[in-house]
Design an enzyme around this catalytic site. Structure first.
Site, PDB file in Angstrom:
ATOM      1  N   THR A   8      -3.498 -13.081 -23.109  1.00 63.94           N
ATOM      2  CA  THR A   8      -4.315 -12.016 -22.845  1.00 63.94           C
ATOM      3  C   THR A   8      -5.679 -12.655 -22.226  1.00 63.94           C
ATOM      4  O   THR A   8      -5.964 -13.714 -22.656  1.00 63.94           O
ATOM      5  CB  THR A   8      -4.714 -10.999 -24.117  1.00 63.94           C
ATOM      6  OG1 THR A   8      -5.129 -12.150 -25.212  1.00 63.94           O
ATOM      7  CG2 THR A   8      -3.339 -10.350 -24.328  1.00 63.94           C
ATOM      8  N   GLY A  62      -9.272 -12.325 -22.669  1.00 65.26           N
ATOM      9  CA  GLY A  62     -10.126 -12.750 -23.674  1.00 65.26           C
ATOM     10  C   GLY A  62      -9.589 -14.331 -24.304  1.00 65.26           C
ATOM     11  O   GLY A  62     -10.449 -15.136 -24.184  1.00 65.26           O
ATOM     12  N   CYS A  63      -8.324 -14.090 -24.774  1.00 63.82           N
ATOM     13  CA  CYS A  63      -7.853 -15.376 -25.200  1.00 63.82           C
ATOM     14  C   CYS A  63      -7.704 -16.566 -24.085  1.00 63.82           C
ATOM     15  O   CYS A  63      -7.665 -17.703 -24.399  1.00 63.82           O
ATOM     16  CB  CYS A  63      -6.484 -15.175 -25.947  1.00 63.82           C
ATOM     17  SG  CYS A  63      -6.669 -13.984 -27.366  1.00 63.82           S
ATOM     18  N   THR A  64      -7.353 -16.076 -22.984  1.00 64.80           N
ATOM     19  CA  THR A  64      -7.112 -16.980 -21.838  1.00 64.80           C
ATOM     20  C   THR A  64      -8.264 -17.728 -21.571  1.00 64.80           C
ATOM     21  O   THR A  64      -8.434 -19.062 -21.536  1.00 64.80           O
ATOM     22  CB  THR A  64      -6.582 -16.223 -20.549  1.00 64.80           C
ATOM     23  OG1 THR A  64      -5.289 -15.937 -20.964  1.00 64.80           O
ATOM     24  CG2 THR A  64      -6.484 -17.339 -19.467  1.00 64.80           C
ATOM     25  N   ALA A 124      -9.467 -20.025 -24.250  1.00 66.10           N
ATOM     26  CA  ALA A 124      -8.602 -21.365 -24.266  1.00 66.10           C
ATOM     27  C   ALA A 124      -8.967 -22.296 -23.220  1.00 66.10           C
ATOM     28  O   ALA A 124      -9.049 -23.518 -23.381  1.00 66.10           O
ATOM     29  CB  ALA A 124      -7.214 -20.982 -24.256  1.00 66.10           C
TER      30      ALA A 124
END
Length: 209
Positions: free
Chosen positions: A97, A99-101, A104
């Protein structure tokens, strides 16, 4: 805002740097991923859960809870393996997703700087190994991505708890980051993390330990 910014897919500029997508309200809802069975309904409202850190008993200065879980390549990673080093653990809601991308990618961008400060970095979510592996390969992530499908580590570190979105309440992964010192104790806890600039802030804290 241009159409390019609204696109969800990552882009690569002329220097080869991957630029993570921006996060819209709709995409945040996808990251949260409410469970229909746990959502609040008009008939009854679930009892509020205590703050995640309180529920887990996790406070700065306390020993880091032990763990031993598989990473995206299937190899086990444990707290004991990382003993004697500083450790950053960032918990994210869902692989792939926006934000998580972005989060990371930011930690990957700073991986060399973290290593120079004697700090290991791992990411943790409840995603299955296949999803973690796809996430790593698609965005060329260099940090280990831990799969905690049973949520044991997430709960131990206070990263699993009650969330709300558009009037619905449900349980899910709380975006949280924990910094562990060389002695294996919790040095810092970041709750309700905002992705923008977060990895750089964590790096500064690790350097100061």
């Amino acid at each position: 805002m241009s159409k390019k910014i609204r696109k969800k897919s990552s882009k690569t500029d002329s220097s080869g740097t991957v630029r993570a997508p921006t996060v819209s309200h709709t995409e945040r809802a996808r990251e949260a991923g409410p469970s229909p069975s746990l959502a609040a309904t008009g008939k009854s409202k679930p009892r509020p859960a205590p703050p995640a850190s309180q529920a887990a008993g996790l406070v700065e200065g306390s020993p880091a809870p032990p763990f031993s879980l598989p990473r995206e390549d299937g190899a086990l990673v444990s707290l004991a393996d990382l003993a004697g080093r500083k450790l950053v653990i960032f918990f994210y809601p869902r692989a792939g997703t926006p934000g998580c991308t972005r989060e990371a990618i930011d930690f990957t961008r700073l991986a060399t700087d973290f290593a120079a400060s004697g700090t290991a970095v791992i990411g943790v979510s409840a995603d299955p190994l296949k999803a973690q592996q796809s996430f790593r390969n698609k965005h060329k992530l260099s940090i280990p991505l831990i799969s905690d499908e049973k949520r044991d580590m997430l709960e131990a570190y206070g990263a699993w708890g009650e969330k709300s979105m558009y009037g619905k309440t449900f349980l899910g992964v709380l975006r949280t980051t924990v910094l562990v010192d060389e002695a294996g104790r919790i040095a810092r806890i970041w709750c309700k993390v905002k992705v923008e600039g977060h990895a750089d802030e964590v790096l500064s804290a690790a350097r100061e330990l």
